[in-house]
Design an enzyme around this catalytic site. Structure first.
Site, PDB file in Angstrom:
ATOM      1  N   GLY A  46       0.847  -1.190   0.000  1.00  0.00           N
ATOM      2  CA  GLY A  46       0.000   0.000   0.000  1.00  0.00           C
ATOM      3  C   GLY A  46       0.879   1.234   0.000  1.00  0.00           C
ATOM      4  N   GLN A  51       3.176   9.924   1.176  1.00  0.00           N
ATOM      5  CA  GLN A  51       4.436   9.177   1.175  1.00  0.00           C
ATOM      6  C   GLN A  51       5.300   9.477  -0.043  1.00  0.00           C
ATOM      7  OE1 GLN A  51       2.310   5.227   2.080  1.00  0.00           O
ATOM      8  NE2 GLN A  51       4.211   5.056   3.230  1.00  0.00           N
ATOM      9  N   CYS A  88       5.904   0.230   7.597  1.00  0.00           N
ATOM     10  CA  CYS A  88       5.518   1.338   6.730  1.00  0.00           C
ATOM     11  C   CYS A  88       6.694   1.674   5.815  1.00  0.00           C
ATOM     12  CB  CYS A  88       5.148   2.551   7.586  1.00  0.00           C
ATOM     13  SG  CYS A  88       4.618   3.973   6.630  1.00  0.00           S
ATOM     14  N   LEU A  89       6.411   1.885   4.533  1.00  0.00           N
ATOM     15  CA  LEU A  89       7.476   2.240   3.591  1.00  0.00           C
ATOM     16  C   LEU A  89       8.151   3.545   3.996  1.00  0.00           C
ATOM     17  CD1 LEU A  89       5.737   1.325   0.197  1.00  0.00           C
ATOM     18  CD2 LEU A  89       7.592   0.076   1.320  1.00  0.00           C
ATOM     19  N   HIS A 130      -4.576   1.554   7.347  1.00  0.00           N
ATOM     20  CA  HIS A 130      -3.243   2.164   7.430  1.00  0.00           C
ATOM     21  C   HIS A 130      -3.104   3.274   6.378  1.00  0.00           C
ATOM     22  CE1 HIS A 130       1.306   1.658   8.014  1.00  0.00           C
ATOM     23  NE2 HIS A 130       1.238   2.355   6.889  1.00  0.00           N
ATOM     24  N   GLU A 131      -3.566   3.001   5.155  1.00  0.00           N
ATOM     25  CA  GLU A 131      -3.435   4.010   4.082  1.00  0.00           C
ATOM     26  C   GLU A 131      -4.349   5.205   4.316  1.00  0.00           C
ATOM     27  OE1 GLU A 131      -0.860   3.619   2.457  1.00  0.00           O
ATOM     28  OE2 GLU A 131      -0.635   1.506   2.946  1.00  0.00           O
ATOM     29  N   HIS A 134      -2.806   7.515   6.674  1.00  0.00           N
ATOM     30  CA  HIS A 134      -1.792   8.378   6.043  1.00  0.00           C
ATOM     31  C   HIS A 134      -2.445   9.650   5.485  1.00  0.00           C
ATOM     32  CE1 HIS A 134       2.109   6.468   6.074  1.00  0.00           C
ATOM     33  NE2 HIS A 134       1.650   5.327   5.616  1.00  0.00           N
TER      34      HIS A 134
HETATM   35 ZN   LIG Z   1       2.572   3.504   5.748  1.00  0.00          ZN
END
Ligand SMILES: [Zn+2]
Length: 184
Positions: A46, A51, A88-89, A130-131, A134
């Protein structure tokens, strides 16, 4: 195909509220396409606009073949609770257990402007939440206990210099041996 730089913890864009998309322009379609490329290159499941340094309300997910574009997504139904590990990226190599609703229904628009409802449980349910977090400037570490969060932050303090300007270069990352499986 364009791989975008991923912004990491400390970049103020990750804490900024996003704005709703009123017109799915070519620019937004290109952003969505680049976000998928970036997410796959980083081996994530995701990715949300902040991000990659953008503040439009859009995210992409691909969990076990369930591929979705989420434009202006909102959670319209939740059920139960479930605890599971997240990464998380934007916070590489940091993981922690987060308690969230076990099942969610998300309403969003797809890239054709159609309204869709997506039901998610297990990993998809977790990823959707989660997304959407963000897009509200929220990160999974916000849910950790004070103690766990403190240990995570001290680990991050030692790692953050690897990302000058809060930028994670995905193409370079792939040459390393990072374990990004399960990062969202
Ligand atoms: Zn994340």
């Amino acid at each position: 195909m364009k791989i975008l730089d991923i912004r990491v913890l400390g970049d103020p864009v990750l804490r900024k509220e996003t704005t709703a998309i009123e017109n799915i322009s070519d620019d937004i379609k290109e952003l969505v396409s680049n976000m998928f490329d970036t997410m796959y290159a980083a081996q994530g499941i995701g990715l949300a606009a902040p991000q990659v340094g953008r503040s439009e309300r859009v995210a992409v997910v691909d969990v076990e073949g369930a591929r979705h574009v989420l434009i202006n997504p909102e959670v319209i139904e939740t059920e139960g609770t479930s605890r599971g590990e997240e990464g998380c990226l934007s916070i590489p190599e940091i993981y922690g257990d987060v308690t969230r609703p076990a099942r969610v229904v998300v309403r969003a628009q797809n890239e054709d402007g159609e309204t869709v409802e997506i039901e998610g449980t297990e990993l998809l349910g977790r990823c959707l939440q989660h997304e959407i977090d963000h897009l509200d400037g929220k990160l999974f570490i916000d849910y950790l206990s004070m103690l766990k969060r403190r240990s995570v932050m001290s680990k991050w303090e030692k790692m953050k210099d690897d990302y000058p300007g809060f930028v994670r270069k995905v193409a370079l990352e792939l040459k390393g041996t990072h374990h990004s499986e399960g990062e969202l």
